[in-house]
Design a protein around this motif. Sequence first.
Motif, PDB file in Angstrom:
ATOM      1  N   ALA A 159      -6.800  -0.119 -11.808  1.00 43.15           N
ATOM      2  CA  ALA A 159      -6.434   0.001 -10.393  1.00 43.15           C
ATOM      3  C   ALA A 159      -5.671   1.292 -10.111  1.00 43.15           C
ATOM      4  O   ALA A 159      -6.022   2.049  -9.208  1.00 43.15           O
ATOM      5  N   LYS A 160      -4.640   1.564 -10.880  1.00 41.61           N
ATOM      6  CA  LYS A 160      -3.839   2.761 -10.599  1.00 41.61           C
ATOM      7  C   LYS A 160      -4.618   4.025 -10.926  1.00 41.61           C
ATOM      8  O   LYS A 160      -4.510   5.033 -10.219  1.00 41.61           O
ATOM      9  N   GLY A 161      -5.429   3.982 -11.973  1.00 42.09           N
ATOM     10  CA  GLY A 161      -6.252   5.132 -12.326  1.00 42.09           C
ATOM     11  C   GLY A 161      -7.270   5.447 -11.251  1.00 42.09           C
ATOM     12  O   GLY A 161      -7.544   6.615 -10.957  1.00 42.09           O
ATOM     13  N   ALA A 162      -7.825   4.414 -10.650  1.00 37.72           N
ATOM     14  CA  ALA A 162      -8.815   4.617  -9.582  1.00 37.72           C
ATOM     15  C   ALA A 162      -8.189   5.337  -8.399  1.00 37.72           C
ATOM     16  O   ALA A 162      -8.734   6.325  -7.896  1.00 37.72           O
ATOM     17  N   VAL A 163      -7.043   4.866  -7.969  1.00 33.51           N
ATOM     18  CA  VAL A 163      -6.385   5.483  -6.820  1.00 33.51           C
ATOM     19  C   VAL A 163      -6.010   6.930  -7.148  1.00 33.51           C
ATOM     20  O   VAL A 163      -6.233   7.828  -6.334  1.00 33.51           O
ATOM     21  N   GLY A 211      -6.568  12.438  -6.172  1.00 32.07           N
ATOM     22  CA  GLY A 211      -6.048  13.649  -6.786  1.00 32.07           C
ATOM     23  C   GLY A 211      -4.557  13.623  -7.062  1.00 32.07           C
ATOM     24  O   GLY A 211      -3.969  14.651  -7.398  1.00 32.07           O
ATOM     25  N   VAL A 212      -3.920  12.461  -6.945  1.00 33.71           N
ATOM     26  CA  VAL A 212      -2.497  12.367  -7.271  1.00 33.71           C
ATOM     27  C   VAL A 212      -2.342  12.038  -8.755  1.00 33.71           C
ATOM     28  O   VAL A 212      -3.288  11.609  -9.416  1.00 33.71           O
ATOM     29  N   GLU A 213      -1.139  12.224  -9.258  1.00 36.49           N
ATOM     30  CA  GLU A 213      -0.895  11.965 -10.668  1.00 36.49           C
ATOM     31  C   GLU A 213      -0.943  10.462 -10.954  1.00 36.49           C
ATOM     32  O   GLU A 213      -0.383   9.655 -10.207  1.00 36.49           O
ATOM     33  N   LYS A 239       4.659  -2.802 -10.035  1.00 37.32           N
ATOM     34  CA  LYS A 239       4.729  -1.331 -10.061  1.00 37.32           C
ATOM     35  C   LYS A 239       3.388  -0.717  -9.696  1.00 37.32           C
ATOM     36  O   LYS A 239       3.322   0.302  -9.004  1.00 37.32           O
ATOM     37  N   THR A 240       2.321  -1.339 -10.150  1.00 36.89           N
ATOM     38  CA  THR A 240       0.980  -0.841  -9.834  1.00 36.89           C
ATOM     39  C   THR A 240       0.702  -0.974  -8.342  1.00 36.89           C
ATOM     40  O   THR A 240       0.214  -0.029  -7.708  1.00 36.89           O
ATOM     41  N   ILE A 241       1.014  -2.118  -7.780  1.00 33.70           N
ATOM     42  CA  ILE A 241       0.808  -2.334  -6.343  1.00 33.70           C
ATOM     43  C   ILE A 241       1.654  -1.347  -5.537  1.00 33.70           C
ATOM     44  O   ILE A 241       1.169  -0.757  -4.562  1.00 33.70           O
ATOM     45  N   GLU A 242       2.905  -1.152  -5.932  1.00 37.15           N
ATOM     46  CA  GLU A 242       3.770  -0.191  -5.234  1.00 37.15           C
ATOM     47  C   GLU A 242       3.159   1.207  -5.272  1.00 37.15           C
ATOM     48  O   GLU A 242       3.149   1.915  -4.254  1.00 37.15           O
ATOM     49  N   PHE A 243       2.651   1.617  -6.430  1.00 36.25           N
ATOM     50  CA  PHE A 243       2.016   2.931  -6.534  1.00 36.25           C
ATOM     51  C   PHE A 243       0.808   3.014  -5.605  1.00 36.25           C
ATOM     52  O   PHE A 243       0.667   3.967  -4.832  1.00 36.25           O
ATOM     53  N   ILE A 244      -0.073   2.030  -5.682  1.00 40.51           N
ATOM     54  CA  ILE A 244      -1.297   2.040  -4.871  1.00 40.51           C
ATOM     55  C   ILE A 244      -0.951   2.158  -3.388  1.00 40.51           C
ATOM     56  O   ILE A 244      -1.546   2.950  -2.660  1.00 40.51           O
ATOM     57  N   ASP A 257      -0.854   8.130   0.266  1.00 40.57           N
ATOM     58  CA  ASP A 257      -1.200   8.375   1.670  1.00 40.57           C
ATOM     59  C   ASP A 257      -2.686   8.126   1.913  1.00 40.57           C
ATOM     60  O   ASP A 257      -3.537   8.639   1.188  1.00 40.57           O
ATOM     61  N   ARG A 258      -2.965   7.363   2.941  1.00 45.40           N
ATOM     62  CA  ARG A 258      -4.347   7.033   3.303  1.00 45.40           C
ATOM     63  C   ARG A 258      -5.190   8.289   3.493  1.00 45.40           C
ATOM     64  O   ARG A 258      -6.367   8.315   3.141  1.00 45.40           O
TER      65      ARG A 258
END
Length: 178
Positions: free
Chosen positions: A74-78, A83-85, A105-110, A114-115
Amino acid sequence: MSLLAPEKPAVTVDMYSMTVPVLVRALKNLSHLLDKAEAHVEANGLKPEDMLGARLIEDMLALVNQVQLATDTAKGAVARLTGVENPAFADIETTFDELHQRINKTIEFIKSVDRDLFTGAETRDVTLKVRGGELHFKGYDYLTGFVLPNLFFHVTTAYGIIRHKGVKIGKLDYLGPR
């Protein structure tokens, strides 16, 4: 037509809407499944490590690894689509609480991305390093042919492990609230 390269729809796609809400819902549902597993462990006087280390079969990864891989997917996809880290998480979880923290933490990152960064993501080049080389995608193909099937594989496998260990869960637990 390849499984990893589905045909593009004839309509314009909103990559944010196809990504963020879907990933967040799957991860929240995974957290719900872990809640059910933990309650089962506590109610039956079982060892948490027996549930967290459970596998469907010897050569498959354990429940804890399924959660780690679902969150990594999930976090890798976003990160790749925008293009974010990609935040690095050490795979050191050994408790239900630690797995919930990882999911949160993953949900918070996702949700923090920014849309607007998803604009043009459907045609963005994505390279994924895997054992044995690299996979190359356009963003839409990466999301629909790799990310979503991979995420749901790990969530479904976690569901299967938890159910196999005797936890009373059903399809609605997997699907989550509407």
